[in-house]
Structure formats: C-alpha cells, structure tokens
Write a protein that holds these residues in place. Structure first.
Motif, PDB file in Angstrom:
ATOM      1  N   TYR A  19      -3.599   6.508  -1.040  1.00 26.87           N
ATOM      2  CA  TYR A  19      -4.166   7.384  -0.083  1.00 26.87           C
ATOM      3  C   TYR A  19      -3.611   8.391   0.022  1.00 26.87           C
ATOM      4  N   ALA A  23      -5.119   4.607   8.771  1.00 22.10           N
ATOM      5  CA  ALA A  23      -6.739   4.054   7.629  1.00 22.10           C
ATOM      6  C   ALA A  23      -5.571   3.500   7.080  1.00 22.10           C
ATOM      7  N   VAL A  24      -4.498   3.191   6.296  1.00 23.67           N
ATOM      8  CA  VAL A  24      -4.147   1.895   6.047  1.00 23.67           C
ATOM      9  C   VAL A  24      -3.514   0.746   6.519  1.00 23.67           C
ATOM     10  N   ARG A  32     -10.508  -2.560   2.763  1.00 23.87           N
ATOM     11  CA  ARG A  32      -9.511  -2.243   1.570  1.00 23.87           C
ATOM     12  C   ARG A  32      -9.720  -0.481   1.686  1.00 23.87           C
ATOM     13  N   GLY A  33      -9.529   0.315   1.265  1.00 23.87           N
ATOM     14  CA  GLY A  33      -9.761   2.059   1.541  1.00 23.87           C
ATOM     15  C   GLY A  33     -10.227   2.510  -0.046  1.00 23.87           C
ATOM     16  N   GLU A  85     -15.546  10.270   0.561  1.00 28.37           N
ATOM     17  CA  GLU A  85     -16.222   8.931   1.309  1.00 28.37           C
ATOM     18  C   GLU A  85     -17.038   9.561   1.703  1.00 28.37           C
ATOM     19  N   SER A 133       0.572  -0.853   0.009  1.00 26.37           N
ATOM     20  CA  SER A 133       0.018  -0.015   0.075  1.00 26.37           C
ATOM     21  C   SER A 133       0.551   1.313   0.036  1.00 26.37           C
ATOM     22  N   ASP A 153      -3.891  -0.409  -0.814  1.00 27.96           N
ATOM     23  CA  ASP A 153      -4.349   1.026  -0.609  1.00 27.96           C
ATOM     24  C   ASP A 153      -3.814   2.168  -1.355  1.00 27.96           C
ATOM     25  N   ASP A 209      -3.415   9.361   7.039  1.00 26.60           N
ATOM     26  CA  ASP A 209      -3.241   8.262   6.409  1.00 26.60           C
ATOM     27  C   ASP A 209      -2.824   6.870   6.612  1.00 26.60           C
ATOM     28  N   ARG A 251     -10.542  13.424   2.198  1.00 24.04           N
ATOM     29  CA  ARG A 251     -11.576  12.190   2.672  1.00 24.04           C
ATOM     30  C   ARG A 251     -13.092  12.711   3.403  1.00 24.04           C
ATOM     31  N   ASN A 281      -6.874  -1.173   7.748  1.00 20.50           N
ATOM     32  CA  ASN A 281      -6.809  -1.563   7.192  1.00 20.50           C
ATOM     33  C   ASN A 281      -6.439  -3.324   5.966  1.00 20.50           C
TER      34      ASN A 281
END
Length: 435
Positions: free
Chosen positions: A129, A323-324, A333-334, A146, A101, A127, A320, A142, A327
C-alpha cells in the motif's frame, strides 16, 4: 483463512522523521479506536533510525539502528518513511519476500521500482500500500485503483507539489519575481534548503508516474515522464497569464491519447502551464494540492487538500496500515498491480499541446505577416494574437490551437531566426481549455 482472534498486529517502523514520528504518535494516542476498527490491537515493535538520541519521544526499547534485523524479526507490517532508493528498496524487498506486508510513502522508489515491489508482494501474498506517496492526506490513489476500477479514465491533471504551488500562487498575488518568492517560501518553511527536487519537477514527475500507472493500467516510470520545472519563470510570464484571464500552475498531466489510426497511447508530463482562472485548479492556492480526474462514466472529479506535512502524510500512512491490518484479520488481500493494458508512452514531441508565445519584435509593416507565415508553414493554427506597445517596446503575444509539441517547438525555433524578431521572450503551454 482469518487469523486467530486476539493476536496483535505488529508494526515495524523504518524511519522516524517528521512523518514517522507522527505515525508513532497516532498509533499510541488512538490505540483504542484503531483496535476497534481493525478488530486487533496495533502494536509498534520497533523503530529503525540512524541516530537514536535524536528521538527522545520514542520509547528507548523500541529504537534500533539495525533495520535489517527489525525487518527479519517477523512483523506483520513494515512501514517505510525513510525516502530515497536505498536502503529502502532492499529493506522493502526483504520484507515482501518474507510475506510481510508493506506500507510506504516513498514516491521515488515506487516510480522507479514499483513493478519489482509488486512482483515480490505477489509471490509471497503480501500487501503493498502507498496512498501517502502522492498528495499527502488526500485520498487519491485508492479511488484510482479501487473506486474507479470499473471506469475508463481519460485524464488526470493536477497540482501535486506544494512548494511550487506556493511560489506560483505568491507570484500571481504579489507580482514578485521567482527568486525572491522562493526565498520567502524557504523562510516560511514551504521550501527545503535545497528545493531542486520540487522546483525542477522531479517530485511531481515521480508522482505523475504513479498516477499514470494506476489510471491507465500501464507501467510508467519516472524516466518516461517529460519534466520541466519553474525556475525559468519570470514575473512577466505570470503577469501575461493574468492579462489573458489565466494563471500559471506546475501541472502533472497524465492522459490517454488516440491518434488518427485509433491507436492509444499514454502521455505523461510535468511542466508549468497557463490555465483559465475559472478552471477548478486555478483557485488552488498556497501549498495545497488538487487533482482533477476525468473518467468516462464518473465524469469530472476533483480531489483537494493538504498535499504534505507530517500529520497529513501520517494520516494517509495510518489509513493504509488499517487497511493492511484488516486484510490480515479477515484473511484477504489488497489490490494487486494492474498493468494489463501495456499502452506505449507517447513521446513529448508527439503529444498534442497548445502554446502561449511572447515575442519582442520590430514595430514595422509586415512583421505580423512574417510571423503568421511561419506558423502556417508548420501547420500550427493561431487562436489569439495581440500586439502591445510600439517602437522599441513592441511585442506580439500569440496563443495557438492544439498541435503536436514538436511542431510548436519547431515553430518557436523558426520564429527566433526571423530578422524582425528581436527575442522570443517566453513560451508556455496552455491547458484546461476546449480548443
């Protein structure tokens, strides 16, 4: 499936300048909190740099000059803060194709090769980001991809370059000229030694391409963005805006445009514009950034904060990374690329805009009538007209209603040819007002 509990999330850093060094520092100083938030330790396994001796704050065993070998070592996440196109593009494609990622702050790369990076991520399940690529610490991308994914965005308009905003804010406050204000910005650290990317609008155009791609589910590249910088602005332009109750900002404007047949397109542009002093963006001063979003259901939203700086950008990068990492821990997954709309990008000439035009004219009977006739011939309606001075100092200031940019430009070109017009002193677009 979630991975086995306990294994650390490994991070390879590409670049360790102002932003990268802050990311490494935060990962170290906040290690316990980050572990609690992710559910696994976050561990930096290597930092690729060109000159290791310039990074005494990084453990020597982490430093390497072989970025390819670091990417190939199998980290869970590659964080790229090198900037530019190459070698960043090749390194990130290498990482994504191997299933690693990626977190990047590279606006120029995303604006040119975003679809290629997305495709590589999709093929391997990795991913991608990039919150830090636009507006620094401000959580903006984001929400667009999102939080507002269920809404229909009509317009995104913002100040996304701190250097130009500092210069324009200072010109407005002091009445100083462009060159001297830019010099002062350089002395204070708000402008680079070579400020071209900022003052000529390249930085803002790359960011506008990313914003438009996310907001309108359409692939927009930097070359699709109409771009004008601020280097041609004069103190008199800023003073004229003040007289009309406006201020001048370099704006990135991304909007959904519907023509007379109901056909939709996307207009993406970066240029200086006058906006009313009561507009939310008008009060954004100094090197701050702000982005105004208009959505069908959510209404009007504004995102404001520090748009640059090592710690601020590192905050977005680290968000980020978390977040990764989450996941990976959860087996999820993002967000993927959303370009289903495939709206055409509208040429600037067809984009509806408004103009503020200042003319140096001969002070004699019939001049205003001649000028008004030219506007009428091009089907451009005048909203405001004001005459200032007399004799050799006479000038006309006009503000138009909305018309196509091509019609407005043709009007100005025709005005320049009138015998009674000594000079078209300035032309600037007007934004942020109902017409």
């Amino acid at each position: 499936m979630p991975e086995e509990t306990g294994a650390p999330i490994t991070i390879a850093m590409l670049g360790c300048g102002t932003v990268g060094s802050e990311v490494v520092r935060l990962l170290t100083e906040q290690a316990a909190d980050l572990t609690a938030r992710v559910g696994r330790p976050l561990v930096v396994t290597g930092v690729a740099v060109r000159r290791p001796h310039r990074h005494p704050d990084v453990a020597p065993e982490l430093l390497t000059t072989d970025a390819e070998a670091l990417v190939d070592s199998g980290p869970d996440v590659v964080v790229e803060v090198i900037g530019g196109i190459e070698p960043a593009r090749g390194l990130l494609l290498r990482a994504l194709k191997s299933g690693t990622s990626v977190v990047t702050a590279n606006k120029a790369l995303l604006a040119e090769y975003g679809p290629e990076l997305y495709a590589a991520a999709d093929a391997s399940g990795a991913d991608l980001y990039f919150e830090a690529s636009v507006a620094g610490a401000i959580p903006l991308l984001r929400p667009l991809r999102e939080s507002l994914a269920g809404d229909r965005i009509a317009r995104v308009m913002g100040i996304v370059n701190g250097t130009t905003n500092y210069v324009l804010s200072a010109m407005d406050a002091t009445g100083a000229g462009y060159a001297e204000t830019l010099d002062e910005a350089g002395r204070l650290g708000y402008a680079e030694a070579d400020p071209t990317a900022d003052v000529d609008g390249f930085d803002a155009a790359a960011k506008a391409a990313i914003l438009a791609s996310l907001a309108f589910h359409t692939r927009v590249r930097a070359e699709d963005v109409h771009r004008e910088g601020i280097s041609g602005l004069r103190a008199a332009d800023v003073a004229a805006a003040r007289t009309l109750g406006r201020t001048v900002k370099l704006l990135a404007i991304c909007e959904r445009v519907v023509d007379g047949t109901g056909t939709e397109s996307v207009s993406v542009r970066v240029h200086p514009a006058m906006i009313p002093r009561q507009h939310p963006l008008a009060s954004v001063g100094g090197a701050f950034n702000a982005v105004f979003v208009e959505a069908e259901a959510a209404g009007q939203l504004m995102f404001y904060g520090q748009g640059a700086g090592g710690a601020q950008t590192a905050s977005a990068v680290l968000g980020d990374v978390v977040a990764v990492a989450r996941n990976r821990v959860a087996g999820g997954r993002g967000p993927r690329e959303s370009a289903y709309a495939e709206l055409p990008v509208r040429p600037m000439g067809q984009t509806p805009t408004r103009y503020h035009v200042s003319l140096d004219v001969a002070d004699k009977t019939g001049v205003l009538s001649q000028v008004a006739t030219v506007f009428a011939e091009h089907e451009v309606s005048i909203a405001v007209v004001r005459q200032e001075g007399r004799s050799d100092d006479a000038s006309l200031v006009l503000v138009t209603h909305t018309a196509s940019d091509a019609a407005l430009r043709s009007t100005v070109d025709r005005l320049a040819g009138l015998p009674a017009v000594r000079e078209v002193v300035s032309v600037m677009r007007v934004e942020g007002e109902e017409t």
